[in-house]
Design a protein around this motif. Structure first.
Motif, short mmCIF file in Angstrom:
data_model
loop_
_atom_site.label_atom_id
_atom_site.label_comp_id
_atom_site.label_asym_id
_atom_site.label_seq_id
_atom_site.Cartn_x
_atom_site.Cartn_y
_atom_site.Cartn_z
N GLY A 87 61.27 36.05 -6.60
CA GLY A 87 62.01 35.13 -5.75
C GLY A 87 63.49 35.17 -6.07
O GLY A 87 63.96 36.00 -6.86
N THR A 88 64.24 34.29 -5.44
CA THR A 88 65.66 34.14 -5.73
C THR A 88 65.81 33.04 -6.79
O THR A 88 65.20 31.98 -6.67
CB THR A 88 66.43 33.76 -4.45
N TRP A 89 66.59 33.30 -7.80
CA TRP A 89 66.66 32.34 -8.91
C TRP A 89 68.06 32.29 -9.49
O TRP A 89 68.84 33.23 -9.39
CB TRP A 89 65.66 32.71 -10.01
N GLY A 90 68.37 31.15 -10.10
CA GLY A 90 69.65 30.97 -10.76
C GLY A 90 69.64 29.72 -11.60
O GLY A 90 68.60 29.09 -11.80
N VAL A 91 70.81 29.36 -12.07
CA VAL A 91 71.00 28.21 -12.97
C VAL A 91 72.16 27.38 -12.44
O VAL A 91 73.22 27.93 -12.14
CB VAL A 91 71.30 28.68 -14.40
N ALA A 92 71.97 26.07 -12.32
CA ALA A 92 73.02 25.19 -11.81
C ALA A 92 73.56 24.29 -12.91
O ALA A 92 72.80 23.75 -13.72
CB ALA A 92 72.50 24.34 -10.65
N THR A 93 74.88 24.12 -12.91
CA THR A 93 75.58 23.27 -13.88
C THR A 93 76.28 22.15 -13.13
O THR A 93 76.96 22.38 -12.13
CB THR A 93 76.60 24.09 -14.67
N GLU A 94 76.13 20.94 -13.65
CA GLU A 94 76.69 19.74 -13.01
C GLU A 94 78.10 19.49 -13.50
O GLU A 94 78.43 19.71 -14.66
CB GLU A 94 75.80 18.54 -13.36
N ARG A 360 71.44 15.69 -21.11
CA ARG A 360 72.40 16.44 -20.29
C ARG A 360 72.05 17.93 -20.38
O ARG A 360 72.20 18.54 -21.44
CB ARG A 360 73.81 16.18 -20.79
N GLU A 361 71.57 18.49 -19.27
CA GLU A 361 71.13 19.89 -19.27
C GLU A 361 71.48 20.58 -17.96
O GLU A 361 71.72 19.92 -16.94
CB GLU A 361 69.60 19.97 -19.46
N ARG A 362 71.51 21.89 -18.00
CA ARG A 362 71.51 22.68 -16.77
C ARG A 362 70.12 22.59 -16.13
O ARG A 362 69.16 22.17 -16.77
CB ARG A 362 71.87 24.13 -17.07
N VAL A 363 70.03 23.04 -14.86
CA VAL A 363 68.76 22.96 -14.15
C VAL A 363 68.47 24.29 -13.47
O VAL A 363 69.38 25.06 -13.15
CB VAL A 363 68.76 21.82 -13.10
N PRO A 364 67.18 24.59 -13.23
CA PRO A 364 66.84 25.81 -12.52
C PRO A 364 67.09 25.68 -11.03
O PRO A 364 67.06 24.58 -10.47
CB PRO A 364 65.34 25.96 -12.80
N VAL A 365 67.34 26.79 -10.38
CA VAL A 365 67.36 26.89 -8.92
C VAL A 365 66.46 28.06 -8.56
O VAL A 365 66.78 29.22 -8.86
CB VAL A 365 68.78 27.11 -8.37
N LEU A 366 65.32 27.76 -7.95
CA LEU A 366 64.31 28.76 -7.62
C LEU A 366 64.03 28.67 -6.12
O LEU A 366 63.82 27.58 -5.60
CB LEU A 366 63.02 28.50 -8.40
N ILE A 367 64.02 29.81 -5.44
CA ILE A 367 63.91 29.79 -3.98
C ILE A 367 62.81 30.75 -3.53
O ILE A 367 62.87 31.95 -3.81
CB ILE A 367 65.24 30.18 -3.31
N ALA A 368 61.84 30.20 -2.83
CA ALA A 368 60.81 31.00 -2.17
C ALA A 368 61.23 31.21 -0.72
O ALA A 368 61.70 30.28 -0.06
CB ALA A 368 59.46 30.30 -2.23
N GLY A 369 61.07 32.44 -0.23
CA GLY A 369 61.38 32.74 1.17
C GLY A 369 62.72 33.36 1.40
O GLY A 369 63.13 33.57 2.55
N GLY A 371 63.78 36.24 -0.44
CA GLY A 371 63.82 37.54 -1.07
C GLY A 371 64.00 37.44 -2.57
O GLY A 371 63.87 36.37 -3.16
N THR A 372 64.29 38.56 -3.19
CA THR A 372 64.47 38.64 -4.64
C THR A 372 65.93 38.85 -4.95
O THR A 372 66.52 39.86 -4.56
CB THR A 372 63.64 39.79 -5.22
N GLU A 373 66.52 37.88 -5.64
CA GLU A 373 67.94 37.95 -5.96
C GLU A 373 68.22 37.08 -7.17
O GLU A 373 67.62 36.01 -7.34
CB GLU A 373 68.79 37.48 -4.79
N ALA A 374 69.14 37.51 -8.02
CA ALA A 374 69.60 36.71 -9.14
C ALA A 374 70.93 36.07 -8.76
O ALA A 374 71.92 36.76 -8.55
CB ALA A 374 69.76 37.56 -10.39
N LEU A 375 70.94 34.74 -8.63
CA LEU A 375 72.16 34.03 -8.25
C LEU A 375 73.13 33.88 -9.42
O LEU A 375 74.32 33.65 -9.21
CB LEU A 375 71.80 32.63 -7.74
N GLY A 376 72.61 33.96 -10.64
CA GLY A 376 73.44 33.73 -11.81
C GLY A 376 73.74 32.26 -11.97
O GLY A 376 72.94 31.39 -11.64
N HIS A 377 74.95 31.96 -12.48
CA HIS A 377 75.37 30.58 -12.68
C HIS A 377 76.05 30.05 -11.42
O HIS A 377 76.97 30.67 -10.90
CB HIS A 377 76.34 30.48 -13.85
N ILE A 378 75.58 28.89 -10.94
CA ILE A 378 76.17 28.24 -9.79
C ILE A 378 76.37 26.76 -10.11
O ILE A 378 75.95 26.28 -11.16
CB ILE A 378 75.30 28.40 -8.52
N GLY A 379 77.01 26.04 -9.21
CA GLY A 379 77.18 24.60 -9.37
C GLY A 379 76.09 23.85 -8.62
O GLY A 379 75.45 24.38 -7.71
#
Length: 398
Positions: A87-94, A360-369, A371-379
């Motif tokens: 899937g498409t995945w990444g990490v989000a920082t607040e 206080r932690e970062r959170v996952p961002v996982l997306i079905a539908g 495709g397959t992509e690494a988003l890396g670090h996002i907000g």
């Protein structure tokens, strides 16, 4: 036309927040907290064996990239997770200042919190005299009970009998920007409790207290007290239009599942479905089957946080994660062509950490539908942009 399902796994953080040292549980900073990795480690070491056994099993979310997200966020490995993502995945920082529900959800919906929240001191009493006086006056009593930082389940056990005898509402807070009122559904009255919270909320909101929370309970001193599912949050309305408004203003339907309606003060939401998490999963399944083209379904599954994180119940948290993953796996397979289902979280609540507060932690961002992509670090706000663009909805200028 595509549909979008945005699912918040309340408190399922993955460590690594760059400013975690500025946030504390008591005197201990949150630096090093990692909700998911520490649960996985406890499972692998046999320390989460109440009602389950063995390594943490989350094959469906791990297939989307959950294990990889943990490693990217914190450098730690979630034992038992880490398969090659499909899937498409990444990490989000607040960036909002806080580790609470409104801060996380508002920013996930595109609007970081523009102010500092008000927090009540961890003192006895915790609340100013004028707030206590106003609360008692609205409740029609000669005072309140509690008036301190406390665990919700602990304080109703400690004050429940006196509450029934005197009618005084039980008022307490935590490390979050909240004012919580617990009252017996029968002796005090559920509608009276909800009215009390609603009437008191404007005063707390002027103070920049994020939420006034009604915490109804039932039972008695001999049988024990237990909270019911009739909780309601009276939250400050977001200061600007958020994702739900963007979608609704573009002419599409918006469905809230869980406490989303409360968090956003019903801003931009057409219909709400509530209940315990098992019922919410059924509601989500119905919406996957029936929601209109172009619609947004925004869901929050709160029991990771409310039942297991705050109570530092590692086994219970692990069971909830495994149940959620198994049920979500069924729904992913029912998505239509063009749909996306996004999984994320609003903060952490590491059940292996000290204290009983969020972490206080970062959170996952996982997306079905998608495709397959690494988003890396996002907000956090990038999640709203991603969903809006998928629905072809305009994103307001920052």
């Amino acid at each position: 036309m595509a549909r979008a399902f945005l699912v918040v796994m309340d408190s399922v953080g993955i460590g690594g927040a760059p400013d975690a040292a500025l946030y504390h549980n008591g005197a201990v900073p949150d630096e090093g907290a990692n909700t998911l990795a520490h649960i996985a480690r406890a499972c692998a070491q046999g320390g989460a064996a109440e009602g389950r056994l063995g390594p943490l099993r989350m094959p469906n979310l791990d297939a989307l990239g959950l294990g990889r997200a943990v490693q990217l966020a914190s450098g730690q490995i979630a034992l038992g997770l880490g398969q090659e993502p499909t899937g498409t995945w990444g990490v989000a920082t607040e960036i909002s200042k806080g580790k609470d529900t409104p801060s996380g959800h508002w920013e996930l919906a595109g609007v970081p919190v523009p102010w500092d929240w008000h927090y009540f001191p961890n003192e006895d009493p915790a609340f100013p005299a004028d707030l206590v006086e106003k609360t008692a006056a609205l409740a029609g009593t000669d005072g309140i009970l509690g008036n301190c930082h406390a665990s919700g389940t602990a304080i109703i056990e400690a004050c429940g009998a006196e509450h029934i005898e005197t009618g005084r509402p039980i008022c307490y807070t935590s490390a979050d920007s909240v004012f919580q009122i617990a009252a017996h559904e029968e002796a005090f009255g559920l509608e009276k409790l909800l009215t009390l919270c609603e009437e008191l909320a404007p005063t707390l909101h002027e103070m920049r207290v994020g939420r006034v929370i009604a915490r109804p309970f039932i039972g008695g001193p001999k049988s024990g007290f237990r909270r019911t599912a009739n909780r309601r949050d009276f939250a400050i309305a977001p200061p600007k239009p958020v994702l739900t408004n963007w979608v609704q203003d573009a002419g599409h339907k918006v469905y809230g599942v869980g406490k989303i309606g409360d968090i956003f003060s019903m801003q931009g939401i057409d219909r709400v479905r509530k209940g315990p998490d098992k019922a919410l999963m059924q509601h989500l399944a119905v919406l996957v089957a029936t929601a209109e083209e172009g619609s947004l379904t925004f869901a929050n599954f709160v029991e990771f946080d409310s039942l297991y994180g705050h109570r530092r119940d590692v086994s219970g948290y692990a069971r909830a994660l495994e149940w959620f993953d198994a049920e979500i796996g069924k729904l992913i397979g029912q998505l239509r062509d063009g749909d996306i289902m996004v999984f994320t979280a609003d903060h952490g609540n590491d059940p292996t950490w000290v204290g009983t507060d969020h972490t206080r932690e970062r959170v996952p961002v996982l997306i079905a539908g998608m495709g397959t992509e690494a988003l890396g670090h996002i907000g956090f706000s990038d999640v709203a942009t991603l969903v809006a663009r998928h629905l072809r909805v305009p994103v307001p200028a920052a």
